[in-house]
Enzyme design. Structure first.
Site, short mmCIF file in Angstrom:
data_model
loop_
_atom_site.label_atom_id
_atom_site.label_comp_id
_atom_site.label_asym_id
_atom_site.label_seq_id
_atom_site.Cartn_x
_atom_site.Cartn_y
_atom_site.Cartn_z
N ASP A 67 0.82 -1.21 0.00
CA ASP A 67 0.00 0.00 0.00
C ASP A 67 0.85 1.27 0.00
OD1 ASP A 67 0.98 -0.27 2.61
OD2 ASP A 67 -0.93 -0.92 3.41
N ASN A 136 -6.93 -3.10 14.48
CA ASN A 136 -8.35 -3.27 14.12
C ASN A 136 -8.55 -4.45 13.16
OD1 ASN A 136 -7.33 -2.31 11.72
ND2 ASN A 136 -8.72 -0.57 11.53
N HIS A 138 -6.89 -5.00 10.30
CA HIS A 138 -6.64 -4.78 8.87
C HIS A 138 -5.36 -5.48 8.40
CE1 HIS A 138 -4.34 -0.65 9.35
NE2 HIS A 138 -3.52 -1.67 9.46
N GLU A 143 -9.42 -1.97 5.59
CA GLU A 143 -10.02 -1.69 6.89
C GLU A 143 -11.24 -2.60 7.10
OE1 GLU A 143 -8.13 -0.15 8.67
OE2 GLU A 143 -7.88 1.98 8.26
P1 PGA Z 1 2.42 -1.88 12.84
O1 PGA Z 1 1.23 -1.81 11.78
O2 PGA Z 1 3.35 -2.91 12.33
O3 PGA Z 1 3.02 -0.51 12.82
O4 PGA Z 1 1.80 -2.25 14.14
C1 PGA Z 1 0.70 -2.98 11.27
C2 PGA Z 1 -0.38 -2.65 10.27
O5 PGA Z 1 -1.07 -1.64 10.44
O6 PGA Z 1 -0.54 -3.42 9.32
#
Ligand code: PGA
Length: 258
Positions: A67, A136, A138, A143
């Site tokens: 992304d 969350n 994702h 999302e």
């Molecule tokens: P993080 O993010 O590794 O910074 O916890 C993971 C994500 O949002 O996919």
């Protein structure tokens, strides 16, 4: 789903680096799917170390990132292009032309999204996709409520994701609320998937992903539909799993069999 629970974050990263290196060592022109965020940083360090020790070459490897923010130029310090250059690409022998980020520099978002899908297919698909996990649930920037068969497209980020990622931006800096992301359907087409999650703040999302129902509200639960997924967790991220002891026992049996 193979569930590997390791004592520390460092061991999780080392496991992921080993798994990616094994794919490259078997297929020198492997196609990697890569992730940003805090979790993969030590995995990238591990890959860089292997390269510096002379045991791993990326000179034929191609990469596709999950992304990118919409509204940041690739030269912006918080863009995922800069993140990847700084955390991995600048330190290995990869041809930078073979590293792809789903950048969309004009407003033809549909065109950029479908071009990214086509490019992945033209290169034979992703051999191994590295994933982090949002608190969350994702994966990429898919999302909650993302279609489980979605393709690359633009997504609006949730308040929680924006808050979680605000640590990377200065207080006065513009933080995008839109992103272009591979879809869940795109991710599921990868031949192998390795998801890494560490820390207590991931324990609910981890439990939903592994032991909950497959549901668009928990995007990572879609990985239950893939036949070659390994989820690598530290003890904290695994702490809410009902079958915690079973996963440990399964890995012990696997070692005995090998
Ligand atoms: P993080 O993010 O590794 O910074 O916890 C993971 C994500 O949002 O996919």
């Amino acid at each position: 789903m193979r569930i590997v629970i390791l004592p520390t974050k460092q061991e999780v990263s080392a496991f992921a680096a080993e798994a990616i290196a094994a794919v490259i060592n078997k297929k020198s022109n492997a196609v990697l799917g890569l992730a940003t965020g805090g979790t993969p940083l030590s995995t990238y360090e591990g890959l860089i170390n292997k390269h510096q020790q002379g045991t791993l070459s990326f000179n034929k490897v191609r990469t596709f990132n999950l992304d990118e923010y919409v509204g940041l130029l690739p030269t912006h310090p918080q863009s995922y292009r800069q993140f990847m250059n700084k955390q991995l690409f600048n330190h290995i022998d990869i041809n930078i032309q073979n590293t792809h980020i789903p950048e969309c520099l004009n407003s033809d978002y549909e065109g950029c999204s479908s071009n990214y899908e086509t490019l992945i297919s033209e290169h034979g698909g992703i051999d191994i996709q590295l994933l982090g996990l949002g608190s969350n649930g994702h994966i990429g920037f898919n999302e909650p409520t993302s279609s489980l068969s979605s393709k690359t497209r633009i997504k609006t980020l949730t308040k929680k994701t924006i808050e979680n990622n605000s640590r990377f931006f200065d207080a006065t800096e513009f933080q995008p609320s839109l992103a272009i992301t591979m879809g869940i359907g795109t991710i599921l087409k990868s031949k192998k998937i390795i998801l890494i999650a560490t820390g207590e703040n991931k324990k609910d999302a981890v439990a939903d992903m592994i032991e909950g129902s497959v549901a668009a509200f928990s995007p990572a639960s879609a990985l239950q539909l893939h036949s070659d997924v390994v989820v690598v967790l530290d003890k904290l991220a695994a702490s809410k799993l009902k079958l915690y002891d079973y996963y440990i026992q399964t890995e012990q049996s696997r070692k005995k069999l090998n």
